[in-house]
Design a protein around this motif. Structure first.
Motif, mmCIF file in Angstrom:
data_model
loop_
_atom_site.group_PDB
_atom_site.id
_atom_site.type_symbol
_atom_site.label_atom_id
_atom_site.label_comp_id
_atom_site.label_asym_id
_atom_site.label_seq_id
_atom_site.Cartn_x
_atom_site.Cartn_y
_atom_site.Cartn_z
ATOM 1 N N GLU A 197 0.827 -1.204 0.000
ATOM 2 C CA GLU A 197 0.000 0.000 0.000
ATOM 3 C C GLU A 197 0.866 1.260 0.000
ATOM 4 O OE1 GLU A 197 -3.988 -1.507 2.469
ATOM 5 O OE2 GLU A 197 -2.394 -0.416 3.505
ATOM 6 N N GLU A 198 1.901 1.262 0.825
ATOM 7 C CA GLU A 198 2.743 2.452 0.955
ATOM 8 C C GLU A 198 3.465 2.783 -0.346
ATOM 9 O OE1 GLU A 198 4.357 5.470 3.716
ATOM 10 O OE2 GLU A 198 2.513 4.360 3.346
ATOM 11 N N LYS A 199 3.992 1.778 -1.016
ATOM 12 C CA LYS A 199 4.687 2.015 -2.291
ATOM 13 C C LYS A 199 3.747 2.623 -3.322
ATOM 14 C CE LYS A 199 8.243 -1.578 -1.876
ATOM 15 N NZ LYS A 199 8.740 -2.888 -2.390
ATOM 16 N N ALA A 200 2.562 2.070 -3.418
ATOM 17 C CA ALA A 200 1.591 2.575 -4.385
ATOM 18 C C ALA A 200 1.143 3.989 -4.026
ATOM 19 C CB ALA A 200 0.392 1.638 -4.466
ATOM 20 N N ALA A 201 0.916 4.225 -2.751
ATOM 21 C CA ALA A 201 0.441 5.538 -2.313
ATOM 22 C C ALA A 201 1.487 6.616 -2.556
ATOM 23 C CB ALA A 201 0.068 5.490 -0.835
ATOM 24 N N LEU A 202 2.734 6.362 -2.177
ATOM 25 C CA LEU A 202 3.765 7.381 -2.369
ATOM 26 C C LEU A 202 4.000 7.671 -3.844
ATOM 27 C CD1 LEU A 202 6.428 6.665 0.387
ATOM 28 C CD2 LEU A 202 4.917 8.634 0.184
ATOM 29 N N THR A 203 3.881 6.653 -4.671
ATOM 30 C CA THR A 203 3.991 6.880 -6.110
ATOM 31 C C THR A 203 2.900 7.836 -6.581
ATOM 32 O OG1 THR A 203 4.987 4.706 -6.492
ATOM 33 C CG2 THR A 203 3.935 5.779 -8.380
ATOM 34 N N ALA A 204 1.691 7.647 -6.073
ATOM 35 C CA ALA A 204 0.576 8.513 -6.461
ATOM 36 C C ALA A 204 0.739 9.920 -5.894
ATOM 37 C CB ALA A 204 -0.739 7.902 -5.984
ATOM 38 N N PHE A 205 1.179 10.028 -4.659
ATOM 39 C CA PHE A 205 1.314 11.341 -4.027
ATOM 40 C C PHE A 205 2.483 12.144 -4.596
ATOM 41 C CE2 PHE A 205 -1.602 9.841 -0.783
ATOM 42 C CZ PHE A 205 -2.178 10.997 -0.280
ATOM 43 N N CYS A 206 3.509 11.466 -5.086
ATOM 44 C CA CYS A 206 4.718 12.172 -5.526
ATOM 45 C C CYS A 206 4.818 12.355 -7.033
ATOM 46 C CB CYS A 206 5.955 11.441 -4.998
ATOM 47 S SG CYS A 206 6.075 11.467 -3.190
ATOM 48 N N GLY A 207 3.872 11.844 -7.786
ATOM 49 C CA GLY A 207 3.820 12.110 -9.219
ATOM 50 C C GLY A 207 5.094 11.721 -9.949
ATOM 51 N N GLU A 208 5.699 12.707 -10.637
ATOM 52 C CA GLU A 208 6.890 12.443 -11.446
ATOM 53 C C GLU A 208 8.179 12.489 -10.637
ATOM 54 O OE1 GLU A 208 6.966 15.089 -14.745
ATOM 55 O OE2 GLU A 208 4.969 14.543 -15.461
ATOM 56 N N ALA A 209 8.104 12.862 -9.380
ATOM 57 C CA ALA A 209 9.308 12.950 -8.555
ATOM 58 C C ALA A 209 9.916 11.574 -8.327
ATOM 59 C CB ALA A 209 8.977 13.594 -7.213
ATOM 60 N N GLY A 210 11.217 11.546 -8.137
ATOM 61 C CA GLY A 210 11.883 10.293 -7.815
ATOM 62 C C GLY A 210 11.668 9.942 -6.355
ATOM 63 N N VAL A 211 11.188 8.729 -6.094
ATOM 64 C CA VAL A 211 10.900 8.298 -4.720
ATOM 65 C C VAL A 211 11.834 7.148 -4.357
ATOM 66 C CG1 VAL A 211 9.182 7.395 -3.127
ATOM 67 C CG2 VAL A 211 8.485 8.974 -4.941
ATOM 68 N N ARG A 212 12.548 7.306 -3.256
ATOM 69 C CA ARG A 212 13.395 6.244 -2.729
ATOM 70 C C ARG A 212 12.811 5.839 -1.380
ATOM 71 N NH1 ARG A 212 19.499 8.229 -2.839
ATOM 72 N NH2 ARG A 212 19.718 6.125 -1.958
ATOM 73 N N LEU A 213 12.099 4.726 -1.374
ATOM 74 C CA LEU A 213 11.378 4.281 -0.179
ATOM 75 C C LEU A 213 12.074 3.104 0.482
ATOM 76 C CD1 LEU A 213 8.891 4.103 1.741
ATOM 77 C CD2 LEU A 213 7.785 2.700 -0.030
ATOM 78 N N THR A 214 12.251 3.208 1.800
ATOM 79 C CA THR A 214 12.742 2.101 2.617
ATOM 80 C C THR A 214 11.683 1.785 3.667
ATOM 81 O OG1 THR A 214 15.050 2.786 2.359
ATOM 82 C CG2 THR A 214 14.536 1.316 4.203
ATOM 83 N N VAL A 215 11.256 0.533 3.722
ATOM 84 C CA VAL A 215 10.312 0.085 4.745
ATOM 85 C C VAL A 215 11.023 -0.967 5.592
ATOM 86 C CG1 VAL A 215 8.070 -0.947 5.235
ATOM 87 C CG2 VAL A 215 8.346 0.537 3.229
ATOM 88 N N ALA A 216 11.156 -0.699 6.877
ATOM 89 C CA ALA A 216 11.825 -1.622 7.790
ATOM 90 C C ALA A 216 10.810 -2.575 8.421
ATOM 91 C CB ALA A 216 12.584 -0.849 8.867
ATOM 92 N N ASP A 217 11.312 -3.567 9.137
ATOM 93 C CA ASP A 217 10.438 -4.616 9.671
ATOM 94 C C ASP A 217 10.370 -4.604 11.195
ATOM 95 O OD1 ASP A 217 12.981 -5.471 10.275
ATOM 96 O OD2 ASP A 217 12.735 -7.500 9.461
ATOM 97 N N LEU A 218 10.508 -3.425 11.809
ATOM 98 C CA LEU A 218 10.396 -3.351 13.259
ATOM 99 C C LEU A 218 8.954 -3.615 13.693
ATOM 100 C CD1 LEU A 218 12.660 -0.256 13.921
ATOM 101 C CD2 LEU A 218 13.188 -2.642 14.390
ATOM 102 N N PRO A 219 8.731 -4.074 14.919
ATOM 103 C CA PRO A 219 7.379 -4.424 15.361
ATOM 104 C C PRO A 219 6.515 -3.197 15.634
ATOM 105 C CG PRO A 219 8.956 -4.776 17.127
ATOM 106 C CD PRO A 219 9.757 -4.463 15.908
#
Length: 222
Positions: free
Chosen positions: A57-79
């Protein structure tokens, strides 16, 4: 309202404890930044949710919110809900994230947020981003912890409604929360707008900043 300017932006960092925190707190601002600066780099870090539907969900959402901008997303696995118990890992992940970017502005939780995960991030971020403008975003939720903001970003009605619609579209896993709906998101933006003489706005906490008091135009009339 007195307007302060960040100047030209080439890079921003956005940090959240959970997938959806960033765009709940600063989604409309992100929409405006990336529309005005389509070549900007958005460095995003989320501390929980890796390997789950929340990361998708987060990857898709940030792509939509940021349009043509380059997005470098890191999602960690902390509880989720246990970040204070993992202080050293949170510190290490934030330090690694800082080494990978040098943003003009940092958006992160504010330190008086009553959710323990948000609050811990807010406490550590200034120790890593020591020389950066850091703006603490607010998250509407069950706890009555909305802050008295210092900085307002006026938002057009079109952008405010787009933020609310995108949140509804890209985070179906959150639909069961009674506060997670378009009416709530528009309501808080409308309140912040009223406080800064705009129809809608997002609001932020700024703990520390300096002013550049430049000389005015000598030909201007007083």
């Amino acid at each position: 309202m007195i307007e302060l300017s960040t100047g030209s932006l080439s890079s921003v960092a956005v940090i959240g404890a959970h997938c959806d925190d960033i765009v709940i707190g600063a989604g409309a601002t992100l929409l405006q930044i990336t529309e005005r600066h389509p070549d900007i780099e958005v460095h995003a870090l989320v501390l929980t949710g890796a390997g789950t539907e929340r990361e998708i969900e987060e990857k898709a959402a940030l792509t939509a919110f940021c349009g043509e901008a380059g997005v470098r997303l890191t999602v960690a696995d902390l509880p989720d809900g246990r970040l204070p118990e993992n202080w050293s890992r949170v510190k290490r992940i934030l330090a690694e994230f800082r080494r990978g970017c040098d943003p003009d502005v940092v958006f992160a939780p504010h330190r008086h947020d009553r959710h323990q995960d948000h609050r811990l991030i807010a406490e550590i971020v200034p120790t890593e981003f020591r020389d950066h403008l850091t703006l603490g975003y607010e998250i509407l939720k069950w706890e009555s912890d909305l802050p008295n903001p210092h900085i307002y970003q006026p938002i057009s009605e079109t952008t405010a409604r787009r933020k609310a619609a995108l949140l509804d579209l890209y985070y179906p896993s959150q639909a069961g929360h009674d506060w997670f709906d378009e009416e709530s998101f528009l309501a808080i933006m409308r309140v912040r707008g009223a406080q800064c003489r705009s129809r809608y706005a997002e609001a932020f906490i700024c703990e520390k900043a300096t002013l550049a008091l430049r000389a005015g135009d000598p030909t201007a009339r007083s």
